[in-house]
Design an enzyme around this catalytic site. Sequence first.
Site, short mmCIF file in Angstrom:
data_model
loop_
_atom_site.label_atom_id
_atom_site.label_comp_id
_atom_site.label_asym_id
_atom_site.label_seq_id
_atom_site.Cartn_x
_atom_site.Cartn_y
_atom_site.Cartn_z
N GLU A 164 0.81 -1.23 0.00
CA GLU A 164 0.00 0.00 0.00
C GLU A 164 0.85 1.28 0.00
OE1 GLU A 164 -2.84 -0.52 3.17
OE2 GLU A 164 -3.50 -2.44 2.37
N ASN A 207 2.20 -4.95 -3.25
CA ASN A 207 0.80 -5.31 -3.04
C ASN A 207 0.00 -4.04 -2.75
OD1 ASN A 207 -1.22 -7.43 -2.50
ND2 ASN A 207 -1.09 -6.82 -0.36
N HIS A 243 -10.20 -6.12 -2.33
CA HIS A 243 -11.25 -5.90 -1.32
C HIS A 243 -12.38 -5.20 -2.06
CE1 HIS A 243 -8.90 -7.30 2.01
NE2 HIS A 243 -7.90 -6.50 1.69
N GLU A 271 -6.04 -10.69 -1.44
CA GLU A 271 -6.85 -10.49 -0.22
C GLU A 271 -8.34 -10.44 -0.54
OE1 GLU A 271 -5.40 -7.12 2.06
OE2 GLU A 271 -3.31 -7.63 1.65
N ASP A 273 -12.08 -10.31 -0.82
CA ASP A 273 -13.37 -10.40 -0.14
C ASP A 273 -14.31 -9.43 -0.85
OD1 ASP A 273 -12.51 -7.94 1.05
OD2 ASP A 273 -11.96 -8.94 2.92
#
Length: 476
Positions: A164, A207, A243, A271, A273
Amino acid sequence: MHPHRSRTRPALLAGALALATVAAVGLGFTRPGPADAATTLKALADAKGRDIGVAIDPNRLNESAYRQLADAEFNLVVAENAMKWDATEPNRRQFTFTQGDAVASYAAAGGKRLYGHTLVWHSQLPGWVSGLSATELRQAMLDHIAGVAGHYRGKVVAWDVVNEAFADGGSGGRRDSVFQQRLGDGWIEEAFRAARAADPAAKLCINDYSTDGVNAKSTAIYNLVRDFKARGVPIDCVGFQAHLIVGQVPGDLQSNLQRFADLGVDVRITELDIRMPTPPSAANLATQAADYRKVVTACLAVTRCAGVTTWGITDRYSWIPDVFPGQGAALIWDENYAPKPAYQAVAEALGGGVTPTPTTPTPTPSTPPPGDGCTVTYVPNTWNTGFTAEVRVRNDGATAVNGWTVGFTFGAGQRITNAWNATVTQSGSQVSARNASWNGTVPAGGTLSFGFQGTHGGSNPTPTGFTLNGSTCRTG
Ligand code: G3I
């Protein structure tokens, strides 16, 4: 691509399949047919040479359903929090690897790949780091990378070296982190070089989130990767967190992954979701399933996409409600470990077929006279020493039930190990199932349902003496 490594655990596989099957029958879906008798996401992903990963909290591994699904369904694990800076170096040069090692040991014992998350991130950074001067901060960053990546040298397939680092909001610039402020643009390169030195065999990834489609942020990372490749700075992969919000999978996800792959790096969904307002509606759950299918399909369509990792197992444990109040239900098992439509969609995207006809016919209860008691349908699914069962109880009374307890008696020493959609307690052969917070109301003519998993000693007869709030039910 990683070599095919699979480990067969028949009882666990059967258990996981049974969990999936019970919910599938309950929700009226088709279910895996005989050709898919051993199907798990892990088996499907292994067969394709891709990773199906999951973020885990090692402290939850003693919870049976959590452990069982982690064991059976995934071929890669990543620590959700246990390998971050605050967990591994809470004080300068005092490294603590207890939690991270628990994840690493779990991976090794189960023959799963281990993914490292994360070496340098502006968040979950212990307070002592942000107080350092530029010189001290550079040394602290290099020491941290050497300490952590060195400790796990040879054990991880890849590290999120930098997490990030780019700004939100379309500027295409760097995030204004302590690393950026004090060390300038070169800090990412320094981190990657240090990581390569600490673990030469690990793939080194950058990432980020909101980079799943083509946009200013993903293009900024694209330009960084292109620059690193041109100058020989070590970088091997790019992680796309994904996400996502239900119904909002970027239409250019696949082409975005492909443009990075074309630079000569691996890509992966790190990641995943897909959140929605809670409690989830059936329509959103269906859209979510389609969304999960799109993400997995996009990855599979890109040869250099190593795989897909979901950021957790169950809606019971997810970061989302803490950060986005009123939202959640983002994973593929619900809060009671029942597989959601998204589970089936992921399985299908990975090549798991379904047969159009359920193999266990759903019993049709005879219609009782109106205004009279309750009718139970019990649908077991039994294997060697274990079983799952779905219990459906129709409220045949003339008024709604507000709050329910269903009782019944086992006749052959069966023991319940975990349950979903109800709180189930067992005393000897007597079982009592109480409604969850969200399913306590059953209108007149409506049906409640819950499920459980258990063990038996070779015989698993249907329980007897079903009651709803103390009133005897008929069996349908
Ligand atoms: O460990 C403490 C515990 O001692 C304390 O009692 C408790 C009180 O709130 O907090 C615990 O720490 C929490 C930690 O998770 C472990 O559960 C933190 O408050 C909480 O902020 C932290 O959240 C994590 C979050 O990263 C931190 O930013 C989430 O679990 C984790 O899922 C999330 O993961 C991130 C990825 O690393 C990077 N990408 C985004 C993703 C979601 O935010």
